[in-house]
Enzyme design. Structure first.
Site, PDB file in Angstrom:
ATOM      1  CG  HIS A 107      -1.777  -1.156   1.398  1.00  0.00           C
ATOM      2  ND1 HIS A 107      -3.024  -1.205   0.836  1.00  0.00           N
ATOM      3  CD2 HIS A 107      -1.619  -2.347   2.045  1.00  0.00           C
ATOM      4  CE1 HIS A 107      -3.610  -2.363   1.129  1.00  0.00           C
ATOM      5  NE2 HIS A 107      -2.770  -3.067   1.865  1.00  0.00           N
ATOM      6  CG  ASN A 163      -0.568   7.266   1.292  1.00  0.00           C
ATOM      7  OD1 ASN A 163       0.243   8.186   1.255  1.00  0.00           O
ATOM      8  ND2 ASN A 163      -1.581   7.178   0.435  1.00  0.00           N
ATOM      9  CB  SER A 199      -2.342   4.155  -3.759  1.00  0.00           C
ATOM     10  OG  SER A 199      -2.466   5.149  -2.764  1.00  0.00           O
ATOM     11  CB  THR A 200      -7.336   4.349  -1.287  1.00  0.00           C
ATOM     12  OG1 THR A 200      -6.758   3.271  -0.557  1.00  0.00           O
ATOM     13  CG2 THR A 200      -8.835   4.242  -1.335  1.00  0.00           C
ATOM     14  N   PRO A 201      -7.419   6.057  -4.392  1.00  0.00           N
ATOM     15  CG  PRO A 201      -8.210   5.859  -6.568  1.00  0.00           C
ATOM     16  CD  PRO A 201      -8.028   5.087  -5.302  1.00  0.00           C
ATOM     17  NE  ARG A 202      -5.509   9.856   0.717  1.00  0.00           N
ATOM     18  CZ  ARG A 202      -4.490  10.671   1.010  1.00  0.00           C
ATOM     19  NH1 ARG A 202      -4.707  11.837   1.583  1.00  0.00           N
ATOM     20  NH2 ARG A 202      -3.257  10.307   0.715  1.00  0.00           N
ATOM     21  CD  GLU A 257      -6.236  -7.276   7.005  1.00  0.00           C
ATOM     22  OE1 GLU A 257      -7.048  -6.764   6.207  1.00  0.00           O
ATOM     23  OE2 GLU A 257      -5.246  -6.660   7.446  1.00  0.00           O
ATOM     24  CG  ASP A 286       0.642  -1.155   5.252  1.00  0.00           C
ATOM     25  OD1 ASP A 286       0.241  -0.393   4.365  1.00  0.00           O
ATOM     26  OD2 ASP A 286      -0.076  -2.041   5.750  1.00  0.00           O
TER      27      ASP A 286
HETATM   28  C1  6MZ Z   1      -6.447  -3.639   5.025  1.00  0.00           C
HETATM   29  C2  6MZ Z   1      -4.950  -1.950   4.575  1.00  0.00           C
HETATM   30  C3  6MZ Z   1      -3.967  -2.562   5.390  1.00  0.00           C
HETATM   31  O1  6MZ Z   1      -4.253   3.305  -0.084  1.00  0.00           O
HETATM   32  O2  6MZ Z   1      -3.654   5.383   1.155  1.00  0.00           O
HETATM   33  N1  6MZ Z   1      -4.417  -0.822   4.099  1.00  0.00           N
HETATM   34  N2  6MZ Z   1      -6.167  -2.485   4.400  1.00  0.00           N
HETATM   35  N3  6MZ Z   1      -5.584  -4.257   5.827  1.00  0.00           N
HETATM   36  C4  6MZ Z   1      -4.338  -3.756   6.049  1.00  0.00           C
HETATM   37  N4  6MZ Z   1      -3.528  -4.414   6.932  1.00  0.00           N
HETATM   38  C5  6MZ Z   1      -2.661  -3.794   7.862  1.00  0.00           C
HETATM   39  N5  6MZ Z   1      -2.857  -1.813   5.341  1.00  0.00           N
HETATM   40  C6  6MZ Z   1      -3.145  -0.752   4.532  1.00  0.00           C
HETATM   41  O3  6MZ Z   1      -2.554   3.196   1.757  1.00  0.00           O
HETATM   42  C7  6MZ Z   1      -3.139   3.113   3.038  1.00  0.00           C
HETATM   43  C8  6MZ Z   1      -4.444   2.353   2.960  1.00  0.00           C
HETATM   44  O4  6MZ Z   1      -4.197   0.982   2.601  1.00  0.00           O
HETATM   45  C9  6MZ Z   1      -5.150   0.124   3.236  1.00  0.00           C
HETATM   46  C10 6MZ Z   1      -6.065   1.014   4.068  1.00  0.00           C
HETATM   47  O5  6MZ Z   1      -7.206   1.339   3.305  1.00  0.00           O
HETATM   48  C11 6MZ Z   1      -5.194   2.249   4.292  1.00  0.00           C
HETATM   49  O6  6MZ Z   1      -5.942   3.419   4.553  1.00  0.00           O
HETATM   50  P1  6MZ Z   1      -3.150   4.089   0.568  1.00  0.00           P
HETATM   51  O7  6MZ Z   1      -1.977   4.293  -0.321  1.00  0.00           O
END
Ligand code: 6MZ
Length: 348
Positions: A20, A22, A100-103, A205, A288
């Site tokens: 991910h 961020n 990544s989640t578009p914001r 999860e 992450d």
């Molecule tokens: C589920 C997760 C995650 O998208 O803003 N994210 N979703 N389970 C996890 N396990 C720990 N870790 C990260 O990156 C951050 C976003 O990724 C997802 C969540 O939606 C988080 O806000 P982006 O780049």
């Protein structure tokens, strides 16, 4: 991050399929962001969790909220994405699927389209600068935001898939697993699949998502994120396992993330063990790397030391990950060739 990683794992060519954006921001990049936005009063300790600490999953999700405050302009996204790509390349990752989640951010004028465009620009710039890594992008659907946003996100992904010459390859389903239900997102995910996008879905999860997992496995997804509670030994079911095996759906497994977030009690009880011993495609990933203070070399070393895997077994694991990518066949062949060329040097 633990710098105590053997040369073999650093030099091992690697594929990263579950990162991910961020959550992957390093200490160094975070310092730059914090310096840019002193007025927010954010400290370093609020943006990462040491990998010897333990948190609830909910606490982990609070960290993403803090990071999102720091990354809210095109300039931030460009810097973050370029830094993350370079860091993966420096760690020996040769193929990366970033998600990544578009914001949209009203305060800074950031739109979801600009958000994705900026990440694609970062990928392009890294390529032009000769960074030794192939990068593809997955557009993330945040399960917390419900049906309409999911449909809107899939439309965005479809548009980019058609206009970016294969850079956007699929859709991810992520976000706080305790919020929302897959049935509300099913139509959007089905539309994505029918439109030619690959699906990488976080599944089981947390416990008690059996019904949701069973439903989403009917799509079926092209890869599964975590899948921690799919198997019967932890309250899942044989029906779920059979579906995963029958469709040969690879799992993206993130050891440190699951142990720090306490969905898995300790490394030796990680479900990597279960799937690996089934001979099922299992790909080691970071999730992450910034938030959980890790990197992919460290995760491979952790898997090796926890489960007693030889260098040969680790090499095989990394090489077999190539077939689990959403890359076109030609690129898969190129990656396999690269692995073959590097083998004498790495496995000497
Ligand atoms: C589920 C997760 C995650 O998208 O803003 N994210 N979703 N389970 C996890 N396990 C720990 N870790 C990260 O990156 C951050 C976003 O990724 C997802 C969540 O939606 C988080 O806000 P982006 O780049």
């Amino acid at each position: 991050m633990d710098n105590d990683v053997d040369k073999f794992y650093r030099e091992l060519p690697k594929v990263e399929l579950h990162a991910h954006l961020n959550g992957s921001v390093s200490f160094q990049t975070m310092e730059k962001l914090i310096a840019r936005k002193k007025h927010l009063g954010i400290e370093r300790s609020m943006t990462a969790i040491r990998n010897d600490q333990r948190r609830t999953l909910d606490e982990c999700f609070q960290v993403f909220k803090v990071i999102h405050q720091l990354v809210d302009t095109e300039e931030d996204i460009l810097m973050v994405a370029k830094d993350v790509i370079r860091e993966f390349a420096d760690d020996g990752v040769r193929y990366l699927e970033l998600r990544s989640t578009p914001r949209e951010e009203k305060n800074t004028g950031l739109t979801k389209t600009k958000y994705v465009e900026t990440i694609l620009e970062a990928i392009q710039q890294c390529k032009n600068e000769g960074v030794d890594i192939d990068v593809r992008f997955l557009v993330a659907v945040d399960r917390r935001n419900g049906t309409e946003v999911a449909i809107e996100t899939v439309k965005l992904a479809e548009e980019f898939m058609l206009t970016t010459d294969g850079l956007v390859v699929g859709v991810d389903l992520s976000g706080d697993p305790t919020v929302g239900h897959g049935r509300d997102l099913f139509p959007a995910l089905e539309k994505a699949k029918n439109g030619g996008l690959k699906l990488a879905l976080h599944l089981s999860e947390v416990p008690s998502q059996l019904e949701e997992s069973e439903l989403l496995l009917n799509l079926p997804p092209d890869r599964i994120g975590h899948g921690t509670f799919l198997h019967p030994e932890v309250g899942g079911s044989q029906i779920l396992v059979d579906k995963v095996v029958k469709n040969n759906i690879p799992l993206e497994l993130c050891l440190t993330s699951n142990v720090v977030g306490q969905t898995v009690p300790c490394y030796s009880k990680h479900h990597f063990q279960y799937w690996y011993h089934l001979g099922h495609p299992s790909v080691i990933c970071t999730d992450d790397k910034g938030v959980f203070c890790t990197d992919l070399s460290h995760e491979y070393q952790l898997a090796a030391s926890t489960f007693g895997l030889s260098h040969e077994a680790i090499w095989k694991l990394s090489q077999e990950a190539i077939d689990c990518t959403f890359a076109p066949e030609t690129l898969k062949q190129q990656l396999k060739q690269k692995w073959n060329e590097l083998r004498p040097h790495v496995c000497q």
